[in-house]
Design a protein around this motif. Structure first.
Motif, short mmCIF file in Angstrom:
data_model
loop_
_atom_site.label_atom_id
_atom_site.label_comp_id
_atom_site.label_asym_id
_atom_site.label_seq_id
_atom_site.Cartn_x
_atom_site.Cartn_y
_atom_site.Cartn_z
N UNK A 32 54.91 33.33 48.07
CA UNK A 32 54.30 34.48 47.41
C UNK A 32 54.73 34.64 45.96
N UNK A 33 55.66 33.82 45.50
CA UNK A 33 56.22 34.02 44.17
C UNK A 33 55.27 33.65 43.04
N UNK A 34 54.22 32.88 43.30
CA UNK A 34 53.25 32.56 42.26
C UNK A 34 53.83 31.62 41.22
N UNK A 35 53.94 32.09 40.01
CA UNK A 35 54.46 31.28 38.92
C UNK A 35 55.96 31.11 39.03
N UNK A 36 56.41 29.90 38.86
CA UNK A 36 57.85 29.67 38.80
C UNK A 36 58.32 30.09 37.40
N UNK A 37 59.61 30.29 37.28
CA UNK A 37 60.17 30.66 35.98
C UNK A 37 59.90 29.59 34.94
N UNK A 38 60.01 28.31 35.32
CA UNK A 38 59.77 27.24 34.35
C UNK A 38 58.31 27.16 33.94
N UNK A 39 57.39 27.36 34.89
CA UNK A 39 55.96 27.38 34.53
C UNK A 39 55.65 28.56 33.62
N UNK A 40 56.21 29.71 33.94
CA UNK A 40 55.98 30.90 33.11
C UNK A 40 56.45 30.65 31.69
N UNK A 41 57.66 30.10 31.56
CA UNK A 41 58.23 29.93 30.22
C UNK A 41 57.51 28.88 29.39
N UNK A 60 51.99 45.47 20.89
CA UNK A 60 53.40 45.15 20.68
C UNK A 60 54.28 45.90 21.67
N UNK A 61 53.92 47.13 22.00
CA UNK A 61 54.68 47.92 22.96
C UNK A 61 54.64 47.27 24.34
N UNK A 62 53.46 46.84 24.76
CA UNK A 62 53.34 46.16 26.07
C UNK A 62 54.15 44.87 26.06
N UNK A 63 54.10 44.14 24.96
CA UNK A 63 54.88 42.90 24.82
C UNK A 63 56.37 43.21 24.88
N UNK A 64 56.80 44.24 24.18
CA UNK A 64 58.22 44.61 24.15
C UNK A 64 58.73 44.97 25.53
N UNK A 65 57.92 45.66 26.32
CA UNK A 65 58.35 46.03 27.67
C UNK A 65 58.61 44.80 28.54
N UNK A 66 57.81 43.76 28.34
CA UNK A 66 58.01 42.53 29.12
C UNK A 66 59.22 41.78 28.58
N UNK A 67 59.30 41.61 27.28
CA UNK A 67 60.39 40.85 26.67
C UNK A 67 61.74 41.51 26.97
N UNK A 68 61.80 42.83 26.88
CA UNK A 68 63.06 43.54 27.11
C UNK A 68 63.56 43.37 28.54
N UNK A 69 62.65 43.19 29.49
CA UNK A 69 63.05 43.08 30.90
C UNK A 69 63.01 41.65 31.42
N UNK A 70 62.80 40.69 30.55
CA UNK A 70 62.62 39.31 30.96
C UNK A 70 63.93 38.68 31.44
N UNK A 71 63.98 38.24 32.70
CA UNK A 71 65.20 37.58 33.21
C UNK A 71 65.48 36.29 32.44
N UNK A 72 66.74 35.92 32.35
CA UNK A 72 67.15 34.71 31.62
C UNK A 72 66.37 33.47 32.05
N UNK A 73 66.15 33.32 33.35
CA UNK A 73 65.49 32.11 33.85
C UNK A 73 64.07 31.96 33.31
N UNK A 74 63.46 33.04 32.87
CA UNK A 74 62.10 33.00 32.34
C UNK A 74 62.07 32.69 30.85
N UNK A 75 63.23 32.63 30.24
CA UNK A 75 63.34 32.35 28.80
C UNK A 75 63.65 30.88 28.53
N UNK A 76 63.92 30.12 29.57
CA UNK A 76 64.50 28.78 29.49
C UNK A 76 63.95 27.88 28.40
#
Length: 142
Positions: A32-41, A60-76
């Motif tokens: 059920x997880x859909x996108x993996x962290x590596x695919x997302x990044x 930019x506000x919508x973008x900031x809300x995602x970036x601010x909460x983005x887990x490390x594994x999704x930034x790889x």
């Protein structure tokens, strides 16, 4: 013609993809997880980060809300890009964007939680659909 609503929706959807994947991962449901962290990044994150410089504050506000909460594994695969986008959003000219990046969600939320996927996504419809619906109402005499 500007399609700011589509760009804002993209940011909200990216946030929902991460949220759903994290919830599925926490429950151990890999299917059920859909996108993996590596695919997302590699596939979605670079386009999301482009929205950091959007001319529309709500995008930019919508973008900031995602970036601010983005887990490390999704930034790889985009660590440098995420760092640059984070720095840009922290210095944004819009106070709500800066508030989100500071973690001050109450200040940035306003009176209602405007970017919750269940409230924002259904409000997006094309202008053609609005015109078509309005024309039907007028023609039916309602």
């Amino acid at each position: 013609r500007s399609c700011w609503a589509g760009r804002q929706t993209y940011a909200v959807l990216c946030g929902e993809i991460v949220k759903m994947a994290e919830e599925a991962g926490a429950s151990g449901d890999k299917e059920a997880s859909g996108y993996s962290a590596s695919n997302f990044s590699t596939e979605l994150l670079p386009h999301l980060l482009d929205l950091t410089w959007d001319k529309v504050p709500n995008v930019r506000l919508a973008c900031a809300r995602v970036v601010a909460a983005l887990p490390e594994s999704y930034r790889a695969s985009c660590v440098d890009l995420v760092d640059t986008a984070t720095a840009q959003l922290r210095e944004d000219k819009d106070p709500d964007v800066r508030a989100v990046m500071r973690g001050d969600t109450e200040e940035a939320a306003g009176e209602e939680e405007a970017t919750a996927a269940d409230t924002i996504i259904p409000t997006f419809t094309s202008l053609d659909n609005v015109i078509s619906e309005a024309t039907e109402i007028l023609e039916s005499g309602q």
